[in-house]
Design an enzyme around this catalytic site. Structure first.
Site, mmCIF file in Angstrom:
data_model
loop_
_atom_site.group_PDB
_atom_site.id
_atom_site.type_symbol
_atom_site.label_atom_id
_atom_site.label_comp_id
_atom_site.label_asym_id
_atom_site.label_seq_id
_atom_site.Cartn_x
_atom_site.Cartn_y
_atom_site.Cartn_z
ATOM 1 N N GLU A 146 7.285 -0.528 5.840
ATOM 2 C CA GLU A 146 6.386 -0.621 4.689
ATOM 3 C C GLU A 146 5.052 -1.197 5.143
ATOM 4 O O GLU A 146 4.972 -1.963 6.104
ATOM 5 C CB GLU A 146 7.000 -1.504 3.596
ATOM 6 N N ASP A 181 1.621 13.156 17.073
ATOM 7 C CA ASP A 181 1.923 13.265 15.636
ATOM 8 C C ASP A 181 0.621 13.287 14.821
ATOM 9 O O ASP A 181 0.465 12.543 13.855
ATOM 10 C CB ASP A 181 2.818 12.110 15.191
ATOM 11 N N GLY A 184 6.020 3.919 4.952
ATOM 12 C CA GLY A 184 5.948 4.911 6.014
ATOM 13 C C GLY A 184 7.323 5.422 6.399
ATOM 14 O O GLY A 184 8.318 5.192 5.696
ATOM 15 N N GLY A 185 7.371 6.114 7.526
ATOM 16 C CA GLY A 185 8.642 6.677 7.974
ATOM 17 C C GLY A 185 9.587 5.630 8.529
ATOM 18 O O GLY A 185 10.797 5.843 8.560
ATOM 19 N N PHE A 186 9.046 4.477 8.950
ATOM 20 C CA PHE A 186 9.896 3.486 9.608
ATOM 21 C C PHE A 186 9.814 2.103 8.961
ATOM 22 O O PHE A 186 10.566 1.206 9.332
ATOM 23 C CB PHE A 186 9.502 3.370 11.083
ATOM 24 N N ILE A 229 0.831 -1.211 0.000
ATOM 25 C CA ILE A 229 0.000 0.000 0.000
ATOM 26 C C ILE A 229 0.863 1.257 0.000
ATOM 27 O O ILE A 229 0.543 2.247 -0.656
ATOM 28 C CB ILE A 229 -0.942 -0.009 1.222
#
Length: 553
Positions: A52, A180, A48-50, A45
């Site tokens: 998948e 966040d 992300g920052g950290f 999809i």
């Protein structure tokens, strides 16, 4: 080529220092050793920052194309920390029983807190990964924000704010702060009945509320997404009032399209100083940004300013601020989220400049007719047609034309003309300021005489008609009527295709004298235009007998 097999590429590291996972192939099966359940990996999809994010389904089910993956699995290398924090947050706070109890207590039909379904570890190509299984949601708010020209309708912004306040109240009562909140972490529901419910996800920066003395921590300074980070988070401390402040910055951006510090995101210290200056004088700074921001959001920020770092939040008061605005717009909490801004069509003048819709009926009428003001006269023009000329009284400058003015000149059977309306000097000044109007040449007005009017009868003399040329011999003349007034229908039928226009009557009653008169009967019709001359006509031959004779050759 040496024929040696290439080694698998080592996972890359992002700029934030976290290692990214290698791509997991479609159909890979993950085993949840605690929940005793298997999950099958679907298409990716996003990243992300950290780690998948993959779509996923139960291992036993056979998904169809498109909607056959009801779950998502977040995967990241085991050495990364954010997913570890998020997994333990979900285990403690996102089980189905707790969420259902909270919804029942708060009388909520939908709730934007994600459900936890499982987690575990998985080894792929010698690399150990951690994964988390959650419900799958739809499009995120940030992508919708960009698709709609970086602007949301105000009522949608306040509906999103209310939904996020519900989630934050739940999270805070569980002893955590999110830290966040942003459009990329707010997703719409996919299940039937949840399409207009927003869900707050990504608790990778979730922090336990610190009950100790408020003390800045330089190691954690500027944590979060820099444009939304709260003033407390800039100092390295996550607080409940900081979550409300972050939500307020998001709402302000959704309403106005920008934040005052967006051009300085590379300098966190500068952004921090600008936020502190902004919060010191919220009303003035928001007015500079946009004059259309509702009063409710200004009061929301002013309430945040009254809170101390460790104060408990009055969520009821915050929700009432937002609900008050929604009620003034005729919107309820259960209304649908609409992300497309409906632009009001402003009236346009002849120059094409947009104008306000108008506050007075008289101005609206002038704008509807695209009037052009010029020295006390208004020339009304219509698209695709011309108007007819009517001179009106001095006080009728804003009257609606009669219904016949809306009819096409061709349908009326008249030539198109022009309407001239007189405008008073006061109205001319008020209308002229609000409309950019193209000047047209002035037509001189007739000067009105002060002398009393006198009725004079004028007798018109009829002109004598021109005579028709004389009839030529052996030539069939076609006569033309030249009288000024058309004569009434005469019982006698007049034929104009004979040389002298003879009158056709009843031959049985006529005698020789009548026949002689019939040849000269034309002058009583065209006495002034014809010259009649006598002409002998041989009589027609008569048959001696009506008997038919057949001759054989």
């Amino acid at each position: 080529m040496s024929g040696r097999a290439k080694k698998a590429a080592a996972p890359k590291r992002k700029a934030n220092g976290y290692k990214m996972p290698a791509p997991i192939p479609l159909g890979e099966v993950l085993v949840d050793t605690i929940g005793k359940k298997k999950w099958r990996i679907g298409p990716s999809i996003g990243v992300g920052g950290f780690g998948e994010i993959y779509s996923a389904c139960d291992h036993e089910s056979s998904p169809k194309k498109g909607g056959g993956y009801p779950y998502v699995i977040k995967i990241e290398p085991h050495e990364n920390g954010p997913l570890f924090v998020e997994v333990h947050f979900y285990i403690r706070n996102s089980n189905k029983a707790d969420i259902e109890k909270y919804m029942k207590d708060k009388k909520l039909t939908t709730f934007g807190m994600p459900l936890y379904f499982g987690h575990g570890s998985h080894v792929f190509k010698g690399e150990k990964y951690r994964y988390l299984v959650l419900e799958r949601y739809g499009q995120n708010i940030w992508s919708l924000f960009l698709q709609n020209g970086r602007l949301f309708p105000p009522h949608t912004v306040f509906l999103l704010g209310l939904q996020m306040l519900d989630v934050l109240e739940y999270v805070h009562t569980r002893g955590y702060v999110h830290a966040d909140i942003k459009g990329g972490n707010i997703l719409l529901g996919l299940k039937k009945g949840t399409e207009h419910q927003a869900y707050l996800v990504d608790f990778g920066l979730a922090t336990r509320i610190n009950d100790k003395e408020f003390k800045p921590d330089p190691k954690c300074a500027h944590n979060g997404t820099i444009e939304y980070t709260s003033r407390d988070a800039h100092l390295g401390v996550a607080t409940m009032r900081g979550d409300l402040e972050i939500l307020g910055y998001n709402m302000l951006q959704w309403l106005t399209g920008q934040l005052p510090w967006e051009k300085n995101l590379q300098q966190p210290k500068t952004v921090q100083e600008m936020k502190e200056a902004f919060m010191r004088n919220v009303r003035k700074e928001i007015t500079k940004l946009s004059s259309s921001v509702p009063e409710a959001l200004i009061k929301y920020f002013e309430y945040i300013n009254t809170l101390k770092p460790k104060d408990r939040i009055d969520y009821t008061k915050c929700k009432q601020m937002l609900e008050t605005y929604l009620k003034s717009q005729g919107v309820s909490r259960s209304s649908k989220l609409e992300f497309t801004t409906k632009k009001k069509r402003g009236s346009k003048t002849v120059n094409g400049d947009q104008n306000d819709s108008g506050t007075e009926k008289n101005k609206e009428k002038v704008l509807k007719k695209n009037s052009i003001k010029q020295n006390g006269e208004a020339k009304v023009t219509k698209r695709g047609r011309k108007a007819r000329t009517v001179m009106t009284d001095e006080n009728s400058e804003n009257e609606e034309p009669s219904t016949t003015d809306n009819v096409s000149p061709r349908k009326r059977g008249r030539k198109p003309q022009t309407i001239y309306l007189e405008v008073n000097s006061e109205d001319e000044a008020s209308i002229g300021k609000e409309q950019s109007i193209r000047k047209v040449p002035v037509r001189a007005k007739k000067r009105k005489s002060t002398e009393p009017s006198v009725l004079v009868k004028v007798k018109k003399t009829k002109m004598a008609p021109k005579a028709t040329p004389p009839v030529k011999k052996n030539h069939a003349n076609i006569s033309t009527q030249t009288s000024v007034d058309r004569p009434r229908r005469n019982p006698r039928q007049v034929s104009f295709d004979s040389p002298v226009s003879a009158v056709i009557g009843d031959e049985s009653k006529s005698d020789k004298s009548t026949k002689e008169k019939s040849a000269n009967s034309s002058p009583d019709v065209f006495e002034d235009s014809l010259i009649v001359e006598d002409k002998k006509v041989k009589p027609k031959r008569k048959l001696l007998s009506q008997q038919e004779v057949t001759v054989r050759g």
